[in-house]
Design a protein around this motif. Structure first.
Motif, short mmCIF file in Angstrom:
data_model
loop_
_atom_site.label_atom_id
_atom_site.label_comp_id
_atom_site.label_asym_id
_atom_site.label_seq_id
_atom_site.Cartn_x
_atom_site.Cartn_y
_atom_site.Cartn_z
N LYS A 88 0.84 -1.20 0.00
CA LYS A 88 0.00 0.00 0.00
C LYS A 88 0.88 1.25 0.00
CE LYS A 88 -3.70 2.24 2.53
NZ LYS A 88 -4.47 2.29 3.76
N THR A 90 0.76 5.33 0.41
CA THR A 90 -0.02 6.47 0.89
C THR A 90 0.81 7.74 0.71
OG1 THR A 90 -0.98 5.01 2.55
CG2 THR A 90 -1.31 7.37 2.84
N ARG A 94 -3.38 10.27 1.43
CA ARG A 94 -4.31 9.73 0.44
C ARG A 94 -3.68 8.57 -0.30
NH1 ARG A 94 -5.64 15.53 -2.00
NH2 ARG A 94 -4.89 14.52 -3.88
N ASP A 95 -4.52 7.69 -0.85
CA ASP A 95 -4.04 6.55 -1.60
C ASP A 95 -3.38 7.03 -2.89
OD1 ASP A 95 -5.33 3.84 -3.48
OD2 ASP A 95 -3.77 3.71 -1.95
N GLN A 96 -2.46 6.22 -3.44
CA GLN A 96 -1.75 6.62 -4.65
C GLN A 96 -2.69 6.79 -5.84
OE1 GLN A 96 0.95 3.93 -6.51
NE2 GLN A 96 -0.24 2.11 -6.00
#
Length: 191
Positions: A88, A90, A94-96
């Motif tokens: 994952k 971040t 925020r997420d990629q």
């Protein structure tokens, strides 16, 4: 007529190798020519040098088990922490996929893992500021590469060979006076 071979007492290459004691003088390519030469050569001449399995650098991990590095590109600066996980990434909380909406930018930040063959092996937490999205993606890539080599020093060779440890120093050229931009002239008017 005197024969030089008889006067020295040497009659073959194997005898010459035994006189000098050099492993390359008598044997061809490190192997003896015949069994008599093998008996004349010392046993330690055929030993292979010990290969060190220790990495050249020390592993740099903080108290939480993370490796930290700073990446830079254009005007962007990224602070990157990596630790073993599910893959994952971040960025600024925020997420990629949300932060870097363009697939080409996500491809850029995942390149170090592909070269090191560690896809999905590390979680990345990153804060990045300055510059635009392209520069920020380059900064994150540089930071991930640096942090990866600090967590696993053995990976330094493939990541460095790919050129990911070197900061990309290309920046925008300054605007010049009498020009519209750095090199662009104003539109020419004949009348």
């Amino acid at each position: 007529m005197t024969d030089n071979r008889q006067s020295d007492g040497r009659q073959s290459l194997a005898d010459l190798g035994s006189l000098t004691g050099a492993p390359g003088a008598g044997p061809v390519g490190g192997r003896p020519i015949d069994s008599d030469a093998n008996a004349a050569m010392p046993n330690d001449a055929f030993e292979l040098p010990a290969v060190s399995t220790m990495p050249l650098r020390e592993q740099e991990i903080d108290a939480l088990g993370r490796a930290y590095a700073t990446g830079r590109r254009k005007d962007a600066v990224a602070r990157v922490w990596i630790k073993p996980g599910s893959g994952k990434i971040t960025i600024n909380g925020r997420d990629q996929v949300t932060y870097f909406a363009r697939p080409s930018l996500r491809l850029v930040i995942n390149q170090p893992f592909g070269v090191a063959e560690r896809d999905g092996a590390y979680d990345v937490i990153c804060t990045v500021k300055g510059g635009g999205l392209s520069g920020q993606a380059g900064a994150v890539k540089h930071g991930i590469s640096q942090a990866l080599t600090r967590y696993e020093p053995v990976l330094r060779a493939p990541v460095k060979a790919a050129g990911f440890l070197t900061r990309d120093s290309r920046i925008v050229e300054r605007k010049k006076y009498g020009r519209a931009k750095a090199r662009r002239s104003f539109q020419f008017s004949k009348r």
